[in-house]
Structure formats: structure tokens, C-alpha cells
Design a protein around this motif. Structure first.
Motif, PDB file in Angstrom:
ATOM      1  N   ILE A  97       0.491  -1.372   0.129  1.00  0.00           N
ATOM      2  CA  ILE A  97       0.174   0.158  -0.222  1.00  0.00           C
ATOM      3  C   ILE A  97       1.109   1.720   0.360  1.00  0.00           C
ATOM      4  O   ILE A  97       0.692   2.030  -1.105  1.00  0.00           O
ATOM      5  N   GLY A  98       1.879   1.197   0.485  1.00  0.00           N
ATOM      6  CA  GLY A  98       2.527   2.448   0.724  1.00  0.00           C
ATOM      7  C   GLY A  98       3.485   2.697  -0.458  1.00  0.00           C
ATOM      8  O   GLY A  98       3.541   3.635  -0.773  1.00  0.00           O
ATOM      9  N   VAL A  99       3.984   1.928  -1.343  1.00  0.00           N
ATOM     10  CA  VAL A  99       5.066   1.838  -2.146  1.00  0.00           C
ATOM     11  C   VAL A  99       3.475   2.410  -3.332  1.00  0.00           C
ATOM     12  O   VAL A  99       4.313   3.288  -4.100  1.00  0.00           O
ATOM     13  N   VAL A 100       3.029   1.764  -3.720  1.00  0.00           N
ATOM     14  CA  VAL A 100       1.845   2.275  -4.197  1.00  0.00           C
ATOM     15  C   VAL A 100       1.585   3.808  -4.216  1.00  0.00           C
ATOM     16  O   VAL A 100       1.035   4.419  -4.980  1.00  0.00           O
ATOM     17  N   VAL A 101       1.268   3.759  -3.398  1.00  0.00           N
ATOM     18  CA  VAL A 101       0.589   5.865  -2.407  1.00  0.00           C
ATOM     19  C   VAL A 101       2.004   6.580  -2.695  1.00  0.00           C
ATOM     20  O   VAL A 101       1.781   7.674  -3.270  1.00  0.00           O
ATOM     21  N   SER A 102       3.260   5.753  -2.476  1.00  0.00           N
ATOM     22  CA  SER A 102       4.337   6.860  -2.465  1.00  0.00           C
ATOM     23  C   SER A 102       4.483   6.849  -4.395  1.00  0.00           C
ATOM     24  O   SER A 102       5.037   8.486  -4.786  1.00  0.00           O
ATOM     25  N   MET A 103       4.470   5.932  -5.059  1.00  0.00           N
ATOM     26  CA  MET A 103       4.542   6.208  -6.636  1.00  0.00           C
ATOM     27  C   MET A 103       3.658   7.449  -6.795  1.00  0.00           C
ATOM     28  O   MET A 103       3.889   8.349  -7.911  1.00  0.00           O
ATOM     29  N   PHE A 104       2.263   7.605  -6.125  1.00  0.00           N
ATOM     30  CA  PHE A 104       1.408   8.600  -6.843  1.00  0.00           C
ATOM     31  C   PHE A 104       1.875  10.363  -5.785  1.00  0.00           C
ATOM     32  O   PHE A 104       2.129  10.902  -7.258  1.00  0.00           O
ATOM     33  N   THR A 105       2.484  10.058  -5.119  1.00  0.00           N
ATOM     34  CA  THR A 105       2.755  11.188  -4.603  1.00  0.00           C
ATOM     35  C   THR A 105       3.993  11.835  -4.862  1.00  0.00           C
ATOM     36  O   THR A 105       4.099  12.758  -5.377  1.00  0.00           O
ATOM     37  N   ALA A 106       5.263  10.901  -5.405  1.00  0.00           N
ATOM     38  CA  ALA A 106       5.673  11.394  -6.552  1.00  0.00           C
ATOM     39  C   ALA A 106       5.887  12.070  -7.853  1.00  0.00           C
ATOM     40  O   ALA A 106       6.867  12.706  -8.872  1.00  0.00           O
ATOM     41  N   ILE A 107       4.983  10.930  -8.415  1.00  0.00           N
ATOM     42  CA  ILE A 107       5.143  11.406  -9.615  1.00  0.00           C
ATOM     43  C   ILE A 107       3.516  11.872  -9.838  1.00  0.00           C
ATOM     44  O   ILE A 107       3.986  12.999 -10.399  1.00  0.00           O
ATOM     45  N   VAL A 108       2.787  12.938  -9.117  1.00  0.00           N
ATOM     46  CA  VAL A 108       1.807  13.185  -9.149  1.00  0.00           C
ATOM     47  C   VAL A 108       1.988  14.759  -8.094  1.00  0.00           C
ATOM     48  O   VAL A 108       1.798  15.669  -8.144  1.00  0.00           O
ATOM     49  N   ILE A 109       1.958  14.408  -7.073  1.00  0.00           N
ATOM     50  CA  ILE A 109       1.625  15.506  -6.095  1.00  0.00           C
ATOM     51  C   ILE A 109       2.910  16.179  -6.044  1.00  0.00           C
ATOM     52  O   ILE A 109       3.001  17.991  -5.983  1.00  0.00           O
ATOM     53  N   THR A 110       4.021  15.694  -6.180  1.00  0.00           N
ATOM     54  CA  THR A 110       5.741  16.030  -5.697  1.00  0.00           C
ATOM     55  C   THR A 110       5.781  17.531  -7.441  1.00  0.00           C
ATOM     56  O   THR A 110       6.385  18.403  -7.711  1.00  0.00           O
TER      57      THR A 110
END
Length: 414
Positions: free
Chosen positions: A376-389
Motif C-alpha cells: 500500500i505504501g509503495v503504491v501511494v509513494s508512486m502517486f505522491t512522487a509522480i503526481v503530488i511532487t
């Protein structure tokens, strides 16, 4: 453009503050209530205390052993659910073992008696022929008959037909009701019973009748099981472990936030905001996804995924710095840096997700808890890195904050 970017940044900061407050304090408006995340996240056995047991199924050489093992696990789940232990977990361990974890139990011995009882119910005629077994029982419950406690039961269609035929052929004879090979009732058939319902009588008190009804309704275990291990965990140990783990996690996150700020300056602020958003999303998902329980290894999975989220940001920012050093404008460097970093981020995260999924499918107990939170954490981290950041970096660039030194690159001498 500058005003629009400033509004976006303010909105993001306000949303982080609002969701952070909601996560910590919860919300209650009339009948509508959102519990704080600390209460919403289901805690595993190692944090809440309880009992854990491992059973080994026999007759592994049968052709349909896998389906029989699955059926045995389902029966055990039903028994525990019927007794009110709705948060108990029953999982397969290896090829022929079953792990049962029951949090918040008051009497572990009573629970283990329920789990370990094979409950092989059989209706047998005087000739020793089995008329039907417990799988034909549709419903069973404790009741009263003429002031005495009895077990009332209803049969499914198959059982109704079998029981009607058996009672019609055995009028004046005894039909034995055996549980685990022992006769618990031996009524004499006075007439055919075609309705598919009946009762078991004896010198029962309510507790015995209720437990017997639960065992009958659960049906017979498809496989014999042998208890291999029983482990009790105290709630005090769990509370201390949770408190220590949470403190360690907070210290670790604080150090990561400080490190990113010092190393990358303005991009470090972006990384810190993205990391806070990541933590909130991750915790909310742990609270709302059914069946997810937080364990001590699960906390380790969360912290590890936080490190991977920061690692993705480091890759992005290093690529941006390389583009700035090559003489590109800040806006062009940001866009190019994200494009160059994307493949590396995707590859590393996908391989970790694959490993996490494998652990979830074939692991058990604490290993599975670690795998779930990590995935779950890795999937969310991909989202935050690619989209949020990326969104936040574009926002800061839109504010005309383009001074190269703020991105960790020396200013070009004119």
C-alpha cells in the motif's frame, strides 16, 4: 500565473492541515461521525493482545486436499464469528497448516476448545448406517421445550429428504445423534418427519445447548486438525510495543523531513509537503480498506515505504539539478528532470510491489502484515512522487521562484 500558483499552494497547505486535524481528532456532526485514524485502524494481535494458534491438517495426500483445507478454514471462521469473535483471522500457512489469531480474548482456553472441537455430527440408525452428517444442518439454535433447554435444528433440502426417508423407515426404532463418535441423544422415532426440522434433547443447561447448537450449525470439519502451537500475547506488551514503534516512527520521519530540507532547500520543502500528504493518504487507506490490520512488522513496512517515497524525490531532484547545471531554465529543468526520473522510479517501485504481492499471497502472520502495509505504501509513494511532487514543483516555479541557489545549484556567472 503567480497569483494562481499562490492560491494553489495555500489550498494545498490548508488541506494538509485540515486532513491532519481530521486524522488526529476525528469529526462528529450529529449522527455523522468520522473516527480518528488511531481508532479506525484495526490493530493486529501483537499490538492488541490475544491468542494465536497453529493447526496442522491431516490426510494431506487426498486428491482434493486444497479444497478440503479451504473448507476447514471456512468452518473455523464461522465458529468464531458465531461466537462473536468477528475480528479473528484464519489464514493458511504453508501447504497444510492453519493459523488462527484472535485479538482481545478473555478466556483463551475456551476459544481453543471451540476451535479444536472437530464437531463430527452424524445421524445413525440402529444398524450403524450413517443417515446424514452435520453438513445437512441448515440452522441450529438453543431453545426451550416444556421448560427444558434443547437444540432446535432445521435441515437443508438434501437433509430434509434424507431425514424424512430415514424416519419413515425407522418408526419405533432409535436414531442416534452422535457427536465425535459419542451419542448425545437417542430419540425413538414415533412418526415420519418430513418437515426438515427437529430438536435434540438431553440434560442441557443454556450454555451447553448454545455451544452445541453453534457446533452443529458450523457443520463437520472436512479435515482432522492437530494443534501444534498456542501463543498468548498480553495487551500490555502490545501497548508498549505500539507506543515505542510510533515514537520511533515520528523521530524517523522528523529526521527525514529535516534531511530533505537541508539537502535540497526549496525542493526539500516540496518533498516535505508531499511526504506529509503521503503519510495522510497511507493512514486513511489503512483505516478504510477491509481486512487490513496494523502489526509491528506492518509499522516497519510503513516506515520502509516512507523511505522509498523520499528516495523517489531524491532521484527527481538530482535529475532537476543536472538539468539546471546544463544551463536550462528552471521550468524546463523541472519538466525534463521528471521525465528522466520517471523510468527509474517506475522500475524500482514495480519490483517492490511484485515482491510485496508475492509475500501477501504466500506469507502468513507477521510476514503478510508487513507485505500489505509495504505494498500500500509503495503504491501511494508512486502517486505522491509522480503526481503530488510534480504539482508542487510546478506551483513553486509558477511563483517565479527560479533562483538557482534555492535548487542547490550555483548561480551562473554573468
Amino acid at each position: 500565473m503567480k497569483t494562481k500558483s499562490a492560491v494553489r499552494l495555500i489550498v494545498v497547505i490548508l488541506l494538509i492541515a485540515a486532513f491532519g486535524a481530521l486524522a488526529i481528532c476525528g469529526l462528529s456532526i450529529g449522527a455523522f461521525e468520522i473516527k480518528p485514524i488511531a481508532e479506525g485502524i484495526s490493530q493486529g494481535l501483537d499490538l492488541r493482545g490475544g491468542v494465536s494458534a497453529v493447526y496442522e491438517a491431516k490426510d494431506e495426500g487426498q486428491d482434493d486436499f486444497a479444497s478440503l483445507l479451504s473448507g476447514t478454514m471456512e468452518v473455523l471462521r464461522n465458529r468464531l464469528t458465531n461466537q462473536g469473535y468477528t475480528e479473528a483471522t484464519v489464514t493458511q500457512q504453508g501447504t497444510n497448516r492453519i493459523r488462527i489469531e484472535i485479538p482481545d480474548v478473555n478466556d483463551p482456553n475456551e476459544i481453543l476448545n471451540i476451535i479444536g472441537q472437530p464437531a463430527k455430527l452424524e445421524f445413525v440408525d440402529e444398524e450403524g448406517n450413517v443417515i446424514m452428517d452435520g453438513s445437512c444442518v441448515k440452522k441450529a439454535e438453543a431453545g426451550t421445550l416444556e421448560g427444558a433447554y434443547v437444540v432446535q435444528f432445521e435441515l437443508n433440502d438434501e437433509g430434509t429428504d434424507l431425514f424424512a426417508e430415514a424416519t419413515a423407515n425407522n418408526i419405533g426404532k432409535i436414531i442416534y445423534i452422535n457427536l465425535d463418535g459419542e451419542t448425545i441423544s437417542n430419540p425413538t422415532v414415533n412418526s415420519a418427519i418430513p418437515g426438515g426440522s427437529g430438536y435434540i434433547e438431553g440434560q442441557f443447561d443454556y450454555d451447553y445447548a448454545n455451544q452445541l447448537a453453534m457446533l452443529i450449525q458450523s457443520g463437520a470439519l472436512p479435515l482432522d486438525i492437530e494443534q501444534l502451537e498456542v501463543r498468548t500475547i498480553s495487551a500490555t506488551l502490545g501497548e508498549d510495543a505500539l507506543s515505542t514503534s510510533v515514537t520511533a516512527s515520528i523521530i524517523g520521519v522528523a529526521l527525514v523531513l529535516l534531511f530533505m530540507l537541508i539537502m535540497y532547500r526549496l525542493p526539500g520543502i516540496v518533498a516535505d509537503l508531499a511526504l506529509l500528504i503521503y503519510i495522510l493518504i497511507d493512514l486513511f487507506l489503512l483505516a478504510i480498506i477491509p481486512g487490513v490490520q496494523l502489526t509491528l512488522p506492518g509499522i516497519a513496512g510503513i516506515v520502509l515505504s516512507i523511505g522509498m517515497a523520499v528516495d523517489a524525490n531524491c532521484i527527481i531532484f538530482e535529475r532537476v539539478k543536472e538539468e539546471l547545471k546544463a544551463g536550462k531554465t528552471t521550468r524546463a529543468a523541472v519538466e525534463s528532470g521528471f521525465k528522466r526520473a520517471f523510468s527509474a522510479i517506475l522500475d524500482s517501485n514495480i519490483t517492490t510491489i511484485i515482491a510485496g504481492v508475492v509475500l501477501m499471497l504466500f506469507g502468513a502472520g507477521s510476514i503478510k502484515g508487513f507485505a500489505i502495509t509495504l505494498t500500500i505504501g509503495v503504491v501511494v509513494s508512486m502517486f505522491t512522487a509522480i503526481v503530488i511532487t510534480r504539482f508542487l514543483m510546478r506551483t513553486f516555479v509558477g511563483l517565479n521562484i527560479t533562483k538557482r541557489s534555492l535548487y542547490g545549484v550555483k548561480e551562473v556567472e554573468k
